[in-house]
Design a protein around this motif. Sequence first.
Motif, mmCIF file in Angstrom:
data_model
loop_
_atom_site.group_PDB
_atom_site.id
_atom_site.type_symbol
_atom_site.label_atom_id
_atom_site.label_comp_id
_atom_site.label_asym_id
_atom_site.label_seq_id
_atom_site.Cartn_x
_atom_site.Cartn_y
_atom_site.Cartn_z
ATOM 1 N N SER A 24 0.813 -1.224 0.000
ATOM 2 C CA SER A 24 0.000 0.000 0.000
ATOM 3 C C SER A 24 0.846 1.274 0.000
ATOM 4 O O SER A 24 0.317 2.382 -0.050
ATOM 5 C CB SER A 24 -0.919 0.013 1.227
ATOM 6 O OG SER A 24 -0.182 0.346 2.386
ATOM 7 N N GLU A 27 0.539 3.849 -3.148
ATOM 8 C CA GLU A 27 -0.738 4.579 -3.237
ATOM 9 C C GLU A 27 -0.862 5.609 -2.108
ATOM 10 O O GLU A 27 -1.684 6.512 -2.182
ATOM 11 C CB GLU A 27 -1.920 3.608 -3.238
ATOM 12 C CG GLU A 27 -2.180 2.944 -1.917
ATOM 13 C CD GLU A 27 -3.101 1.726 -2.043
ATOM 14 O OE1 GLU A 27 -4.150 1.728 -1.388
ATOM 15 O OE2 GLU A 27 -2.761 0.780 -2.789
ATOM 16 N N HIS A 28 -0.035 5.483 -1.057
ATOM 17 C CA HIS A 28 -0.022 6.473 0.024
ATOM 18 C C HIS A 28 1.098 7.501 -0.145
ATOM 19 O O HIS A 28 1.426 8.225 0.798
ATOM 20 C CB HIS A 28 0.102 5.792 1.389
ATOM 21 C CG HIS A 28 -1.163 5.125 1.840
ATOM 22 N ND1 HIS A 28 -1.338 3.771 1.805
ATOM 23 C CD2 HIS A 28 -2.319 5.655 2.304
ATOM 24 C CE1 HIS A 28 -2.556 3.474 2.245
ATOM 25 N NE2 HIS A 28 -3.173 4.604 2.551
ATOM 26 N N LEU A 222 4.109 5.421 6.466
ATOM 27 C CA LEU A 222 2.909 6.224 6.220
ATOM 28 C C LEU A 222 2.846 7.428 7.162
ATOM 29 O O LEU A 222 2.185 8.422 6.863
ATOM 30 C CB LEU A 222 1.634 5.374 6.382
ATOM 31 C CG LEU A 222 1.561 4.081 5.561
ATOM 32 C CD1 LEU A 222 0.196 3.423 5.717
ATOM 33 C CD2 LEU A 222 1.850 4.344 4.087
ATOM 34 N N ASN A 223 3.553 7.345 8.305
ATOM 35 C CA ASN A 223 3.547 8.444 9.276
ATOM 36 C C ASN A 223 4.536 9.561 8.934
ATOM 37 O O ASN A 223 4.634 10.536 9.679
ATOM 38 C CB ASN A 223 3.858 7.920 10.681
ATOM 39 C CG ASN A 223 2.729 7.071 11.243
ATOM 40 O OD1 ASN A 223 1.561 7.294 10.910
ATOM 41 N ND2 ASN A 223 3.070 6.107 12.071
#
Length: 258
Positions: A24, A27-28, A222-223
């Motif tokens: 993922s 896409e992030h 992601l962070n």
Amino acid sequence: MIFESHAHYDDRRFNPDREELLSSMQEHGIETVINVGSDLDGVKKTLELAGQYEFVYGAIGIHPSEISGLDEEVYEWLRAQCSHPKVVAIGEIGLDYYWDKEDEVKRSQRYWFCRQMELAREQGLPVIIHSRDAAEDTLKLVQGIHGEEIPGVVHCFSYSPEQAEEYVKMGYYIGIGGVITFKNARKLKETAAAIPLSHILLETDCPYLSPEPERGKRNSSLNLVYVAEEIARLRGISYEEVVDATRENARRLFRKVK
Ligand code: NI
């Protein structure tokens, strides 16, 4: 898109959902991930991940707290991996006096740090340096070995702005992660505002060091948005500017990244 310069997706805390999470990333908005080995097993898993995912690259090296597993045979094996097309750095290597306080252990850490710096020089690869509670010895050693000839990043930087300046003078990059979002990270906030933007890299050190508002939970790339947002706020520039500059910086340092 974001360049994640320091992650440990080989860590067992990612066992339950590693594939889902890594799939993922793009896409992030995470374009590239450097997975960093800390011990022999971690380096092997790093190479596997780099083989599995196009956007994952590997750094290979033995962390100062793991050098009991390092000998000439392992060193030769590491050297042989340097020609792997997706091995882009030697790391993480360095000094960590937080747990190890005996002189003999510290001496051994310095010895293997030096040897791995020399390996980077010989192989034309940059280094990823870990340094904790060892500010003076790390700087002395890097300066003594002519660090200006061996490009690198001081990851998860935790020392003073003056120390950062010494590394920047040698052309080094400063890795900034989740700690920048902590209220009590006064020194680091000062550093992030003072050093040239052209010398900052974004990193998580995940699964460790989750930024606010995720502090205490398992970290992931992601962070990094929270880290980039805080750097932008401190410098009075836009989020996009931070993301673009740090991506460019990372691509300048890790030249083997496609
Ligand atoms: Ni790390």
